[in-house]
Design a protein around this motif. Structure first.
Motif, short mmCIF file in Angstrom:
data_model
loop_
_atom_site.label_atom_id
_atom_site.label_comp_id
_atom_site.label_asym_id
_atom_site.label_seq_id
_atom_site.Cartn_x
_atom_site.Cartn_y
_atom_site.Cartn_z
N HIS A 175 -23.11 49.02 28.43
CA HIS A 175 -22.55 47.16 27.82
C HIS A 175 -21.53 47.07 28.25
O HIS A 175 -20.90 46.09 27.48
CB HIS A 175 -23.46 46.71 26.60
CG HIS A 175 -23.36 45.44 25.75
ND1 HIS A 175 -23.28 44.46 26.41
CD2 HIS A 175 -22.17 45.81 24.95
CE1 HIS A 175 -22.71 43.44 25.35
NE2 HIS A 175 -21.79 44.21 24.73
N VAL A 176 -21.09 48.20 27.33
CA VAL A 176 -18.93 47.85 27.28
C VAL A 176 -18.35 47.75 28.61
O VAL A 176 -17.38 47.26 28.79
CB VAL A 176 -18.19 49.60 26.17
CG1 VAL A 176 -17.33 49.64 26.37
CG2 VAL A 176 -19.48 49.31 24.82
N ALA A 177 -18.72 48.63 29.24
CA ALA A 177 -18.18 48.69 30.71
C ALA A 177 -18.62 47.29 31.67
O ALA A 177 -17.24 46.83 32.49
CB ALA A 177 -19.07 49.85 31.28
N ALA A 178 -19.26 46.67 31.73
CA ALA A 178 -19.20 45.80 31.52
C ALA A 178 -19.27 44.09 30.59
O ALA A 178 -18.62 43.08 31.65
CB ALA A 178 -20.79 44.69 31.74
N SER A 179 -17.98 44.74 29.99
CA SER A 179 -16.86 43.52 29.02
C SER A 179 -15.98 43.47 29.28
O SER A 179 -15.17 44.31 30.45
CB SER A 179 -16.93 44.23 28.17
OG SER A 179 -15.97 45.05 27.45
N SER A 180 -15.66 42.48 29.25
CA SER A 180 -13.84 41.64 29.63
C SER A 180 -12.64 42.73 28.90
O SER A 180 -12.05 42.58 29.80
CB SER A 180 -13.99 40.45 29.41
OG SER A 180 -13.72 40.33 27.80
N ALA A 181 -12.98 43.01 28.13
CA ALA A 181 -12.13 44.27 27.59
C ALA A 181 -11.84 45.06 27.57
O ALA A 181 -10.76 46.12 28.48
CB ALA A 181 -12.92 44.22 25.70
#
Length: 316
Positions: A175-181
């Motif tokens: 989930h984190v790796a898919a974020s814009s941040a």
């Protein structure tokens, strides 16, 4: 480091002849580590470390070896791979791809204080800046795709509670790796394994970094998180050691200030660093390879670190 392939004095002498380094004086296997075969080599021209690569291929290895050359030329104290008369730094010993690199002075600091952590922070930031101009590309081979492939392999070997944690944390990291941040994080070649035993000191002076064979292009923040998870915790509990961590982060930022996105994602990357080494230690522990002097690390150590990082997020 370990010994999977036995190197004879004859084979070592032949390599030294090709590299024009003089007579072999001593050849000694190195205990510890789990990936490659390593020997200390003493010859007329000095002291070196011979590495035979047991998993990495001849196609993958130029990225690591030329990265070390690049960093050495930029003034970062790393082992310098030795070339033959044709300028080639990737060799063959016992039918395996191999490299012979200069041996660093000093010794590992296994009980670091704030000054040691600050020195690591400074050098890590310097290394990231120097690596930014390195042109070869290779992903972190122990990054998220490898986690996704390996977790199903190790799950049958562990209990229900750690299995649930492993699966939930993997889902969180996807989930984190898919974020814009995450996409906005600065990245480039990183060490990815800069533990206490991969850094040399004389007193409080950092004299060298070595074992770049997990390096790859990834986020600089992940590299910092890996360091914080080893240098700046209580080894018995995995708990955060705030004074040492602050010393490392402050020293790093004095050279390369963290971006807004890096500051926000530090807690997630600390968890990612713990997850990566929990998975690899589970894999090495339950699916080991035969090797002389091989000692797999305890996988439960990074399970404890992950639980600490999830329960007590570190904020900047």
């Amino acid at each position: 480091m370990a010994v999977f392939t036995e190197v004879s004095t004859k084979e070592a002498r032949e390599l030294l002849r090709r590299l024009q380094l003089g007579k072999l004086l001593e050849l000694r296997g190195i205990e510890g580590g789990i990936e490659n075969t390593n020997y200390f080599v003493t010859c007329e021209q000095g002291e070196y470390v011979l590495t035979l690569f047991e998993r990495l291929t001849a196609e993958q290895l130029p990225f690591y070896l030329h990265l070390m050359k690049h960093l050495a030329h930029a003034g970062i104290p790393v082992p310098d791979p030795q070339a033959d008369k044709h300028g080639e730094i990737l060799h063959q010993v016992c039918g395996k791809p191999a490299a012979l690199a200069t041996k660093l002075r000093g010794k590992s600091q296994l009980s670091p204080q704030e000054a040691h952590c600050a020195a690591v922070g400074t050098m890590l930031a310097r290394m990231h800046l120097a690596a930014s101009s390195y042109e070869r590309q290779q992903p972190n081979l122990r990054g998220l795709p490898w986690w996704n492939e390996t977790v199903p392999v190790v799950l049958p070997h562990i209990g229900a509670e750690p299995a649930a944690l492993l699966q939930s944390e993997l889902a969180y990291q996807n989930h984190v790796a898919a974020s814009s941040a995450y996409a906005a994080l600065p990245r480039g070649p990183i060490h990815a394994d800069l533990f206490r035993d991969n850094v040399m000191f004389e007193g409080e002076e950092l004299t060298g970094l070595f074992d770049f064979y997990f390096a790859g292009v990834d986020t600089f923040l992940f590299d910092l998180a890996v360091c914080l998870n080893d240098w700046c915790i209580d080894l018995s509990t995995g708990a955060h050691a705030a004074p040492r961590a602050q010393a490392m982060i402050d020293a790093y930022q004095a050279v390369r200030p963290l971006t807004v996105h890096e500051r926000a994602l530090l807690p997630a990357m600390l968890r990612a660093g713990a997850l990566r080494f929990w998975i690899s230690r589970l894999w090495d522990f339950y699916l080991p390879r035969e090797a002389a002097m091989l000692k797999p690390h305890d996988p439960t150590h990074f399970e404890r670190v992950l639980r600490q990082r999830a329960a007590h997020p570190v904020t900047l």
